[in-house]
Design a protein around this motif. Sequence first.
Motif, PDB file in Angstrom:
ATOM      1  N   ALA A  13      -1.457  14.340  -4.498  1.00  0.00           N
ATOM      2  CA  ALA A  13      -1.645  13.289  -5.021  1.00  0.00           C
ATOM      3  C   ALA A  13      -2.185  12.078  -4.151  1.00  0.00           C
ATOM      4  N   LEU A  14      -1.770  12.064  -2.854  1.00  0.00           N
ATOM      5  CA  LEU A  14      -2.379  11.255  -1.879  1.00  0.00           C
ATOM      6  C   LEU A  14      -3.833  11.342  -1.582  1.00  0.00           C
ATOM      7  N   SER A  15      -4.099  12.787  -1.763  1.00  0.00           N
ATOM      8  CA  SER A  15      -5.504  13.097  -1.452  1.00  0.00           C
ATOM      9  C   SER A  15      -6.465  12.572  -2.785  1.00  0.00           C
ATOM     10  N   ALA A  16      -5.858  12.818  -4.010  1.00  0.00           N
ATOM     11  CA  ALA A  16      -6.462  12.282  -5.263  1.00  0.00           C
ATOM     12  C   ALA A  16      -6.485  10.768  -5.193  1.00  0.00           C
ATOM     13  N   ALA A  17      -5.687  10.141  -4.544  1.00  0.00           N
ATOM     14  CA  ALA A  17      -5.754   8.784  -4.465  1.00  0.00           C
ATOM     15  C   ALA A  17      -6.344   8.016  -3.475  1.00  0.00           C
ATOM     16  N   ARG A  18      -6.637   8.624  -2.382  1.00  0.00           N
ATOM     17  CA  ARG A  18      -7.334   8.083  -1.345  1.00  0.00           C
ATOM     18  C   ARG A  18      -8.048   6.819  -1.515  1.00  0.00           C
ATOM     19  N   MET A  19      -9.085   6.835  -2.318  1.00  0.00           N
ATOM     20  CA  MET A  19      -9.879   5.923  -2.633  1.00  0.00           C
ATOM     21  C   MET A  19      -9.252   4.424  -3.062  1.00  0.00           C
ATOM     22  N   ALA A  20      -8.187   4.685  -3.883  1.00  0.00           N
ATOM     23  CA  ALA A  20      -7.437   3.487  -4.345  1.00  0.00           C
ATOM     24  C   ALA A  20      -6.363   3.100  -3.103  1.00  0.00           C
ATOM     25  N   LEU A  21      -5.919   4.022  -2.381  1.00  0.00           N
ATOM     26  CA  LEU A  21      -4.969   3.627  -1.151  1.00  0.00           C
ATOM     27  C   LEU A  21      -5.882   2.915  -0.243  1.00  0.00           C
ATOM     28  N   TYR A  22      -6.968   3.316  -0.054  1.00  0.00           N
ATOM     29  CA  TYR A  22      -7.995   2.918   1.184  1.00  0.00           C
ATOM     30  C   TYR A  22      -7.931   1.258   1.390  1.00  0.00           C
ATOM     31  N   PRO A  23      -8.200   0.400   0.260  1.00  0.00           N
ATOM     32  CA  PRO A  23      -8.197  -1.062   0.416  1.00  0.00           C
ATOM     33  C   PRO A  23      -6.676  -1.569   0.947  1.00  0.00           C
ATOM     34  N   LEU A  24      -5.739  -0.884   0.801  1.00  0.00           N
ATOM     35  CA  LEU A  24      -4.450  -1.485   1.311  1.00  0.00           C
ATOM     36  C   LEU A  24      -3.872  -0.869   2.551  1.00  0.00           C
ATOM     37  N   MET A  25      -4.799   0.144   3.128  1.00  0.00           N
ATOM     38  CA  MET A  25      -4.312   0.466   4.529  1.00  0.00           C
ATOM     39  C   MET A  25      -4.097  -0.467   5.396  1.00  0.00           C
ATOM     40  N   THR A  26      -4.791  -1.657   5.759  1.00  0.00           N
ATOM     41  CA  THR A  26      -4.466  -2.660   6.718  1.00  0.00           C
ATOM     42  C   THR A  26      -3.077  -3.237   6.515  1.00  0.00           C
ATOM     43  N   LEU A  27      -2.587  -2.955   5.288  1.00  0.00           N
ATOM     44  CA  LEU A  27      -1.294  -3.689   4.866  1.00  0.00           C
ATOM     45  C   LEU A  27      -0.337  -2.886   5.047  1.00  0.00           C
ATOM     46  N   MET A  28      -0.478  -1.521   5.313  1.00  0.00           N
ATOM     47  CA  MET A  28       0.565  -0.514   5.181  1.00  0.00           C
ATOM     48  C   MET A  28       0.968  -0.322   6.554  1.00  0.00           C
ATOM     49  N   ILE A  29       2.610  -0.211   6.335  1.00  0.00           N
ATOM     50  CA  ILE A  29       3.382   0.103   7.548  1.00  0.00           C
ATOM     51  C   ILE A  29       3.181   1.111   8.000  1.00  0.00           C
ATOM     52  N   ASN A  30       2.903   1.685   9.515  1.00  0.00           N
ATOM     53  CA  ASN A  30       2.522   3.010   9.809  1.00  0.00           C
ATOM     54  C   ASN A  30       3.902   3.681  10.392  1.00  0.00           C
ATOM     55  N   GLU A  31       4.366   4.245   9.181  1.00  0.00           N
ATOM     56  CA  GLU A  31       5.630   5.297   9.448  1.00  0.00           C
ATOM     57  C   GLU A  31       5.576   6.375   8.586  1.00  0.00           C
ATOM     58  N   PRO A  32       6.383   7.555   8.892  1.00  0.00           N
ATOM     59  CA  PRO A  32       6.529   8.659   7.928  1.00  0.00           C
ATOM     60  C   PRO A  32       7.048   8.135   6.538  1.00  0.00           C
ATOM     61  N   SER A  33       6.167   8.808   5.457  1.00  0.00           N
ATOM     62  CA  SER A  33       6.652   8.190   3.953  1.00  0.00           C
ATOM     63  C   SER A  33       7.428   9.518   3.074  1.00  0.00           C
ATOM     64  N   GLY A  34       7.307  10.622   3.675  1.00  0.00           N
ATOM     65  CA  GLY A  34       8.090  11.612   2.834  1.00  0.00           C
ATOM     66  C   GLY A  34       9.462  11.981   3.236  1.00  0.00           C
ATOM     67  N   TYR A  35      10.317  12.141   2.275  1.00  0.00           N
ATOM     68  CA  TYR A  35      11.672  12.417   2.421  1.00  0.00           C
ATOM     69  C   TYR A  35      12.116  13.565   1.675  1.00  0.00           C
ATOM     70  N   GLU A  36      12.803  14.578   2.180  1.00  0.00           N
ATOM     71  CA  GLU A  36      13.109  15.561   1.328  1.00  0.00           C
ATOM     72  C   GLU A  36      14.786  15.222   1.072  1.00  0.00           C
ATOM     73  N   ARG A  37      15.263  15.738   0.048  1.00  0.00           N
ATOM     74  CA  ARG A  37      16.513  15.511  -0.736  1.00  0.00           C
ATOM     75  C   ARG A  37      17.328  16.206   0.267  1.00  0.00           C
ATOM     76  N   VAL A  38      18.549  15.580   0.703  1.00  0.00           N
ATOM     77  CA  VAL A  38      19.458  16.368   1.597  1.00  0.00           C
ATOM     78  C   VAL A  38      20.713  16.308   0.653  1.00  0.00           C
ATOM     79  N   TYR A  39      20.908  15.268  -0.180  1.00  0.00           N
ATOM     80  CA  TYR A  39      22.275  15.098  -0.908  1.00  0.00           C
ATOM     81  C   TYR A  39      22.317  13.863  -1.933  1.00  0.00           C
ATOM     82  N   GLY A  40      22.421  14.233  -3.209  1.00  0.00           N
ATOM     83  CA  GLY A  40      22.272  13.283  -4.200  1.00  0.00           C
ATOM     84  C   GLY A  40      23.031  13.680  -5.287  1.00  0.00           C
ATOM     85  N   LYS A  41      23.364  12.495  -6.183  1.00  0.00           N
ATOM     86  CA  LYS A  41      23.918  12.781  -7.504  1.00  0.00           C
ATOM     87  C   LYS A  41      23.109  12.091  -8.449  1.00  0.00           C
ATOM     88  N   GLY A  42      23.416  12.620  -9.662  1.00  0.00           N
ATOM     89  CA  GLY A  42      22.919  11.917 -10.981  1.00  0.00           C
ATOM     90  C   GLY A  42      21.488  12.625 -11.340  1.00  0.00           C
TER      91      GLY A  42
END
Length: 93
Positions: free
Chosen positions: A64-93
């Motif tokens: 999805a990131l690859s498909a959306a890269r042109m839409a994401l590009y204009p906002l790159m200068t506002l993006m905080i450079n940090e990891p964005s993906g998280y796997e679920r370790v524990y959850g409810k609901g």
Amino acid sequence: MLAVIRYSVPESQADHFSGQAREILDLFASQDGFVRGQVSRSVDEPNLWALVSEWEGAGFYRRALSAARMALYPLMTLMINEPSGYERVYGKG
């Protein structure tokens, strides 16, 4: 998996950013593996925004990131450079 992309957005750009972030979320929603998503703004720091999405797996998110890269590009200068993906370790609901 949960994806959180955070942005630091000057108040003067908030309306424009909000529209672009909605377009990205709509594009994400059209991709395979998308579960849900939202555009959020910090209640304590109004310049801090987050594009949050949930996916069936990391591969779906990466494609999805690859498909959306042109839409994401204009906002790159506002993006905080940090990891964005998280796997679920524990959850409810």
